[in-house]
Design an enzyme around this catalytic site. Structure first.
Site, short mmCIF file in Angstrom:
data_model
loop_
_atom_site.label_atom_id
_atom_site.label_comp_id
_atom_site.label_asym_id
_atom_site.label_seq_id
_atom_site.Cartn_x
_atom_site.Cartn_y
_atom_site.Cartn_z
N TYR A 1 -6.62 1.25 -6.07
CA TYR A 1 -5.92 2.49 -6.40
C TYR A 1 -6.45 3.04 -7.72
CZ TYR A 1 -2.71 1.24 -2.68
OH TYR A 1 -2.18 0.91 -1.46
N ASN B 1 0.16 9.62 3.26
CA ASN B 1 -0.92 10.00 4.17
C ASN B 1 -0.44 9.97 5.61
OD1 ASN B 1 -3.41 10.36 5.46
ND2 ASN B 1 -4.01 8.22 5.18
#
Length: 171
Positions: free
Chosen positions: A110, A133
């Site tokens: 990340y 997402n």
């Protein structure tokens, strides 16, 4: 009152869980896990931002997506060429477009994702955008892992993430 648009939806049984596919016009706008804990949130976002309702059915792009998913799970496809419609904030779209750049068989953290979009301090925001997402597998958020190489949260569950990464030869 303005007439609602239509998002065609169809279910797809993958080797690691049930997915819901959705198309809006000639683009795929949804490929998300049925067990997804944010399922309602994602559905509401799509319906609100596209002024649309879900309707069971199929479309040319859904049929093409199913064919490509079948090939992916049969280890015959590494790259997808489905037209995608990302529905979210500008920041989310930036993160989701960055997901498209992670090659098959590779992972990034990340933190690395945050650096790649030029916002190195936005690790938590990147993680949240990943969680929002609605294009699992096509925008491969399963390829984003913890900085310690741990398999952190995934909408389809960690077993699905592990299966996808094994399929790609990462683990």
């Amino acid at each position: 009152m303005k007439k609602k648009n239509i998002i065609k939806i169809r279910h797809y049984e993958s080797p690691c869980g049930m997915l819901m596919l959705g198309s809006y016009g000639d683009k795929l706008c949804l490929c998300d896990w049925q067990i997804e804990q944010h399922r309602d949130h994602i559905d509401r976002r799509l319906k609100r931002m596209l002024n649309a309702e879900f309707e069971e059915g199929t479309s040319e792009v859904i049929d093409k997506a199913i064919k490509q998913l079948d090939e992916f799970f049969a280890r015959q496809r590494k790259i997808f060429d489905i037209p995608l419609l990302f529905v979210g904030t500008d920041f989310q779209k930036t993160v989701w477009n960055e997901l498209l750049k992670i090659p098959f068989g590779k992972t990034v953290s990340y933190g690395e994702m945050a650096r790649r979009i030029g916002m190195p301090k936005a690790v938590r925001a990147v993680a949240n955008a990943n969680g929002a997402n609605s294009m699992s597998i096509f925008a491969p958020c399963h390829r984003v892992i913890g900085s310690d190489h741990s398999l952190t949260g995934y909408g389809g569950g960690l077993d699905a993430k592990r299966t996808l990464l094994k399929l790609e030869g990462v683990i």
